[in-house]
Structure formats: structure tokens, C-alpha cells
Motif scaffolding. Sequence first.
Motif, PDB file in Angstrom:
ATOM      1  N   SER A   1       0.858  -1.188   0.000  1.00  0.00           N
ATOM      2  CA  SER A   1       0.000   0.000   0.000  1.00  0.00           C
ATOM      3  C   SER A   1       0.889   1.231   0.000  1.00  0.00           C
ATOM      4  O   SER A   1       1.981   1.226   0.581  1.00  0.00           O
ATOM      5  N   ASP A   2       0.446   2.299  -0.656  1.00  0.00           N
ATOM      6  CA  ASP A   2       1.210   3.543  -0.682  1.00  0.00           C
ATOM      7  C   ASP A   2       1.405   4.085   0.725  1.00  0.00           C
ATOM      8  O   ASP A   2       2.464   4.589   1.066  1.00  0.00           O
ATOM      9  N   GLU A   3       0.376   3.960   1.540  1.00  0.00           N
ATOM     10  CA  GLU A   3       0.438   4.474   2.906  1.00  0.00           C
ATOM     11  C   GLU A   3       1.545   3.774   3.704  1.00  0.00           C
ATOM     12  O   GLU A   3       2.306   4.417   4.421  1.00  0.00           O
ATOM     13  N   ALA A   4       1.652   2.463   3.559  1.00  0.00           N
ATOM     14  CA  ALA A   4       2.688   1.715   4.269  1.00  0.00           C
ATOM     15  C   ALA A   4       4.082   2.136   3.786  1.00  0.00           C
ATOM     16  O   ALA A   4       5.008   2.271   4.586  1.00  0.00           O
ATOM     17  N   ALA A   5       4.237   2.349   2.485  1.00  0.00           N
ATOM     18  CA  ALA A   5       5.531   2.773   1.942  1.00  0.00           C
ATOM     19  C   ALA A   5       5.902   4.152   2.468  1.00  0.00           C
ATOM     20  O   ALA A   5       7.051   4.396   2.857  1.00  0.00           O
ATOM     21  N   ILE A   6       4.952   5.067   2.519  1.00  0.00           N
ATOM     22  CA  ILE A   6       5.207   6.413   3.037  1.00  0.00           C
ATOM     23  C   ILE A   6       5.579   6.341   4.512  1.00  0.00           C
ATOM     24  O   ILE A   6       6.519   7.003   4.951  1.00  0.00           O
ATOM     25  N   ASN A   7       4.857   5.534   5.273  1.00  0.00           N
ATOM     26  CA  ASN A   7       5.177   5.384   6.693  1.00  0.00           C
ATOM     27  C   ASN A   7       6.581   4.836   6.894  1.00  0.00           C
ATOM     28  O   ASN A   7       7.297   5.248   7.800  1.00  0.00           O
ATOM     29  N   TYR A   8       6.986   3.893   6.053  1.00  0.00           N
ATOM     30  CA  TYR A   8       8.327   3.307   6.145  1.00  0.00           C
ATOM     31  C   TYR A   8       9.396   4.385   5.984  1.00  0.00           C
ATOM     32  O   TYR A   8      10.325   4.477   6.780  1.00  0.00           O
ATOM     33  N   PHE A   9       9.239   5.231   4.945  1.00  0.00           N
ATOM     34  CA  PHE A   9      10.232   6.270   4.711  1.00  0.00           C
ATOM     35  C   PHE A   9      10.174   7.358   5.776  1.00  0.00           C
ATOM     36  O   PHE A   9      11.195   7.929   6.141  1.00  0.00           O
ATOM     37  N   ASN A  10       8.993   7.642   6.312  1.00  0.00           N
ATOM     38  CA  ASN A  10       8.878   8.608   7.406  1.00  0.00           C
ATOM     39  C   ASN A  10       9.597   8.112   8.648  1.00  0.00           C
ATOM     40  O   ASN A  10      10.230   8.887   9.359  1.00  0.00           O
ATOM     41  N   ILE A  11       9.508   6.828   8.926  1.00  0.00           N
ATOM     42  CA  ILE A  11      10.200   6.257  10.083  1.00  0.00           C
ATOM     43  C   ILE A  11      11.713   6.397   9.905  1.00  0.00           C
ATOM     44  O   ILE A  11      12.418   6.785  10.830  1.00  0.00           O
ATOM     45  N   LEU A  12      12.212   6.126   8.709  1.00  0.00           N
ATOM     46  CA  LEU A  12      13.646   6.295   8.453  1.00  0.00           C
ATOM     47  C   LEU A  12      14.064   7.740   8.671  1.00  0.00           C
ATOM     48  O   LEU A  12      15.087   8.024   9.281  1.00  0.00           O
ATOM     49  N   TYR A  13      13.257   8.671   8.169  1.00  0.00           N
ATOM     50  CA  TYR A  13      13.573  10.090   8.290  1.00  0.00           C
ATOM     51  C   TYR A  13      13.520  10.524   9.748  1.00  0.00           C
ATOM     52  O   TYR A  13      14.380  11.257  10.216  1.00  0.00           O
ATOM     53  N   ASP A  14      12.512  10.079  10.496  1.00  0.00           N
ATOM     54  CA  ASP A  14      12.389  10.433  11.910  1.00  0.00           C
ATOM     55  C   ASP A  14      13.580   9.934  12.710  1.00  0.00           C
ATOM     56  O   ASP A  14      14.083  10.638  13.582  1.00  0.00           O
ATOM     57  N   HIS A  15      14.051   8.725  12.441  1.00  0.00           N
ATOM     58  CA  HIS A  15      15.206   8.188  13.161  1.00  0.00           C
ATOM     59  C   HIS A  15      16.451   9.032  12.892  1.00  0.00           C
ATOM     60  O   HIS A  15      17.260   9.240  13.784  1.00  0.00           O
TER      61      HIS A  15
END
Length: 119
Positions: free
Chosen positions: A71-85
Amino acid sequence: MSTLTKQNHIGRKISRIRELRDMKQEALAQAMGTNQQAISAIENSEIVDDEKLVEVEKALGVSVEAINNFSDEAAINYFNILYDHSNNGSQGAFANNCTFNLLDKLMEVVDENKKLYER
């Protein structure tokens, strides 16, 4: 009529995964041993037969399960988590690990250039 994409449209999921892998339809077609028109037809299909799905799996390097659950939402969340870390000081994908001061290095180069010019 809703303008949202259907969650179970396998062809769109394949298309999005291909785009995220920075792959064109022609490249996917070559990896699958077919032509671009066939890839376009697959990506426009809501349902893809299991044999074609296995071929796509091998060509994209992702599992059939990953394609089905994408899902696009899951992919966006994945990259947001990387950015937040990376912003929290931990070792994220975008962490900056410079061990020197860039301004100091620049001044060293300027001084070196002055010395070379004076010679």
C-alpha cells in the motif's frame, strides 16, 4: 463513485512497486522476457494470474506476498520512520556522520591555495 484506488488492484500495486524501484515498463518487460505492451496490460489488470505474478515477483525482486500486501500508505510510513530516526540522532538512513568541521577544512584549502600562489 469514489476516486480512490481499489486496495486489491494488483496491477496498480505492481506499477507502484516498479516505480519505487525506479524501473520503467521496458526494463520490467526485458526482465520478464516480454514486451512493454504486456506489462502495461498487467498493470491495468485488477487481477493477475498466479503464473504472471510469480514472473513479476522474480523480475522485481519482491515476494508475491509483498505485492499483495503493498500500500502507498505503508511505503510512506516506512520512509517517514527512516527520516524520523535520522532527525532523532540515531543511525537512520539519512544520518549525517561527519567527523570534521567543514568550515575548518575549507579554510585549510584556502590557506593552502594562498601558499601555492605565493610560491
